[in-house]
Write a protein that holds these residues in place. Structure first.
Motif, mmCIF file in Angstrom:
data_model
loop_
_atom_site.group_PDB
_atom_site.id
_atom_site.type_symbol
_atom_site.label_atom_id
_atom_site.label_comp_id
_atom_site.label_asym_id
_atom_site.label_seq_id
_atom_site.Cartn_x
_atom_site.Cartn_y
_atom_site.Cartn_z
ATOM 1 N N PHE A 118 0.840 -1.192 0.000
ATOM 2 C CA PHE A 118 0.000 0.000 0.000
ATOM 3 C C PHE A 118 0.876 1.243 0.000
ATOM 4 C CE2 PHE A 118 -2.325 -3.417 2.005
ATOM 5 C CZ PHE A 118 -3.573 -3.354 1.395
ATOM 6 N N ASP A 119 0.313 2.322 -0.497
ATOM 7 C CA ASP A 119 0.990 3.624 -0.486
ATOM 8 C C ASP A 119 1.208 4.052 0.962
ATOM 9 O OD1 ASP A 119 1.763 6.265 -0.658
ATOM 10 O OD2 ASP A 119 0.058 6.909 -1.870
ATOM 11 N N ASP A 120 2.476 4.118 1.378
ATOM 12 C CA ASP A 120 2.791 4.445 2.771
ATOM 13 C C ASP A 120 2.161 5.754 3.221
ATOM 14 O OD1 ASP A 120 4.253 2.190 3.357
ATOM 15 O OD2 ASP A 120 6.205 3.095 2.894
ATOM 16 N N THR A 131 -4.858 3.140 15.475
ATOM 17 C CA THR A 131 -3.741 2.361 14.940
ATOM 18 C C THR A 131 -3.678 2.308 13.425
ATOM 19 O OG1 THR A 131 -5.034 0.324 15.102
ATOM 20 C CG2 THR A 131 -3.661 0.896 17.000
ATOM 21 N N CYS A 132 -4.775 2.609 12.743
ATOM 22 C CA CYS A 132 -4.831 2.452 11.285
ATOM 23 C C CYS A 132 -5.041 3.805 10.630
ATOM 24 C CB CYS A 132 -5.957 1.484 10.901
ATOM 25 S SG CYS A 132 -5.824 -0.150 11.657
ATOM 26 N N ARG A 133 -3.978 4.525 10.463
ATOM 27 C CA ARG A 133 -4.082 5.881 9.934
ATOM 28 C C ARG A 133 -3.562 6.021 8.511
ATOM 29 N NH1 ARG A 133 -2.227 9.467 15.257
ATOM 30 N NH2 ARG A 133 -3.923 8.747 16.623
ATOM 31 N N THR A 134 -2.545 5.261 8.161
ATOM 32 C CA THR A 134 -1.907 5.432 6.853
ATOM 33 C C THR A 134 -1.660 4.078 6.196
ATOM 34 O OG1 THR A 134 0.367 5.277 7.672
ATOM 35 C CG2 THR A 134 -0.690 7.458 7.744
ATOM 36 N N GLY A 135 -1.268 4.148 4.919
ATOM 37 C CA GLY A 135 -0.892 2.932 4.212
ATOM 38 C C GLY A 135 0.274 2.225 4.857
ATOM 39 N N ARG A 136 1.134 2.976 5.522
ATOM 40 C CA ARG A 136 2.252 2.351 6.243
ATOM 41 C C ARG A 136 1.725 1.414 7.322
ATOM 42 N NH1 ARG A 136 4.687 6.506 6.873
ATOM 43 N NH2 ARG A 136 6.386 6.282 5.375
ATOM 44 N N ASP A 137 0.665 1.818 8.005
ATOM 45 C CA ASP A 137 0.050 0.942 9.006
ATOM 46 C C ASP A 137 -0.544 -0.301 8.338
ATOM 47 O OD1 ASP A 137 0.589 2.815 11.078
ATOM 48 O OD2 ASP A 137 -1.236 3.935 10.541
ATOM 49 N N ALA A 138 -1.119 -0.126 7.149
ATOM 50 C CA ALA A 138 -1.697 -1.261 6.428
ATOM 51 C C ALA A 138 -0.628 -2.266 6.022
ATOM 52 C CB ALA A 138 -2.456 -0.776 5.198
ATOM 53 N N SER A 152 -9.382 10.354 -1.934
ATOM 54 C CA SER A 152 -8.842 11.530 -1.246
ATOM 55 C C SER A 152 -7.518 12.007 -1.825
ATOM 56 C CB SER A 152 -8.668 11.249 0.251
ATOM 57 O OG SER A 152 -7.771 10.178 0.460
ATOM 58 N N THR A 153 -6.657 11.060 -2.279
ATOM 59 C CA THR A 153 -5.320 11.453 -2.727
ATOM 60 C C THR A 153 -5.193 11.525 -4.245
ATOM 61 O OG1 THR A 153 -4.477 9.189 -2.844
ATOM 62 C CG2 THR A 153 -4.343 10.304 -0.699
ATOM 63 N N GLY A 154 -6.079 10.805 -4.958
ATOM 64 C CA GLY A 154 -5.947 10.732 -6.400
ATOM 65 C C GLY A 154 -4.910 9.725 -6.860
ATOM 66 N N ARG A 155 -4.237 9.059 -5.912
ATOM 67 C CA ARG A 155 -3.259 8.019 -6.226
ATOM 68 C C ARG A 155 -3.826 6.660 -5.843
ATOM 69 N NH1 ARG A 155 -0.252 11.348 -2.840
ATOM 70 N NH2 ARG A 155 -0.095 9.621 -1.353
ATOM 71 N N PRO A 156 -3.409 5.588 -6.514
ATOM 72 C CA PRO A 156 -3.855 4.258 -6.103
ATOM 73 C C PRO A 156 -3.401 3.942 -4.687
ATOM 74 C CG PRO A 156 -2.933 4.176 -8.318
ATOM 75 C CD PRO A 156 -2.613 5.543 -7.765
ATOM 76 N N LEU A 157 -4.298 3.428 -3.875
ATOM 77 C CA LEU A 157 -3.952 3.029 -2.517
ATOM 78 C C LEU A 157 -3.053 1.795 -2.526
ATOM 79 C CD1 LEU A 157 -4.264 3.302 0.544
ATOM 80 C CD2 LEU A 157 -6.482 2.152 0.352
#
Length: 296
Positions: A3-5, A74-81, A226-231
């Motif tokens: 995932f996108d960090d 705990t789950c805020r960003t792609g880095r967490d994913a 929200s970002t326009g980029r692939p998650l």
């Protein structure tokens, strides 16, 4: 599967009830042979436990207040994913619903988002009270996906799947395939009570597998709202193999052979291992939901 960090996860699409207690009611499925039989019949049916006769008898379980506290923290960003199973599930839910929102819009239709409910042990739904033994399911009564994350360990230990992050993603995408069917008015076809290799129940499940493949085809190109980029930034051939292995592990023939020692196609509700793999591959290869007509 990566995932996108730097992407922000939308935890509003998940209701975390893992710390909640369900007052009243009895356990949906008991232990021993009865629980095993119910598990085999219910696993991946994709509809609520009430339709399976698994609701809690005469007792009514009051819905627990949903809480987002755990995943919000705990789950805020792609880095967490990329680091946690529960956050990965949040990210997959986000990606799947981003895709179907955009796909419905492209087809001049409106996609209504469906929350995923994380629970542990037992949960109250509009379709009845369910235990973890039912496996992941979609309840058309409240249009929510229900998931005990402990199921993914059982997918490996009880059903012989190789596991892996994309096995988890396949399961979630399959359940959202049922939500898409619900919005299309197709899901009700599975409720005729018939079983067998050519039953509407099997056709409904195979279509949900195909829809999961359609999402996977577009997963690395679907822009996040929200970002326009692939998650999802990376989906490898090994990931797809893990998804296909999970699909095969929950084929009716594999389950019957593993737990009852014989294959009885007249009792199938989900399709064979080969069928489930073929329809996932059909969706993944074409990326076109119109190629998922299992009712032809």
């Amino acid at each position: 599967m990566q995932f996108d960090d730097d992407a922000n996860l939308d935890t509003s699409e998940v209701q975390d009830r893992r710390g909640s207690r369900i007052p009243g009611g009895r356990a949906t499925v008991g232990g021993g042979l009865a629980g095993l039989i119910a598990l085999l019949l219910a696993l991946f049916l994709g509809v609520g436990p009430e339709q399976l006769g698994l609701s809690s008898g005469g007792d009514t379980a009051a819905p627990a207040a949903s809480s987002l506290a755990q995943v919000q923290q705990t789950c805020r960003t792609g880095r967490d994913a990329n680091a946690r199973d529960d956050c990965r599930a949040v990210a997959v839910v986000n990606s799947v619903q981003d895709f179907w929102t955009q796909e419905f819009r492209r087809r001049h239709a409106t996609y209504s988002t469906s929350p995923t409910v994380f629970f542990r042990g037992r949960v109250a739904t509009a379709c009845g009270t369910a235990s973890s033994a039912v496996g992941p399911f979609y309840c058309p009564g409240d249009r929510k996906v229900y998931l005990d994350l402990g199921f993914f360990d059982e997918l490996r230990t009880k059903f012989g799947s190789t596991g892996g992050p994309f096995a988890q993603a396949y399961v979630i995408a399959h359940e959202y395939g049922h939500h898409v069917q619900d919005l299309q008015g197709i899901l009700g076809r599975s409720q005729d009570g018939l079983t067998g290799a050519n039953s509407n129940s099997v056709r409904t499940e195979l279509q949900a597998d195909c829809y999961a493949g359609v999402w996977a085809h577009h997963a690395t190109t679907t822009p996040d709202e929200s970002t326009g980029r692939p998650l999802i930034t990376s989906l490898t051939a090994a990931d797809i193999r893990d998804g296909l292995d999970a699909a095969a592990a929950v084929g009716d023939d594999r389950i019957q052979e593993r737990f009852q020692g014989r294959v009885t196609p007249e009792a199938w509700t989900h399709g064979s291992a080969r069928q489930r793999q073929q329809w996932f591959q059909q969706g993944y290869r074409t990326g076109d939901m119109k190629q998922c007509d299992t009712f032809r």
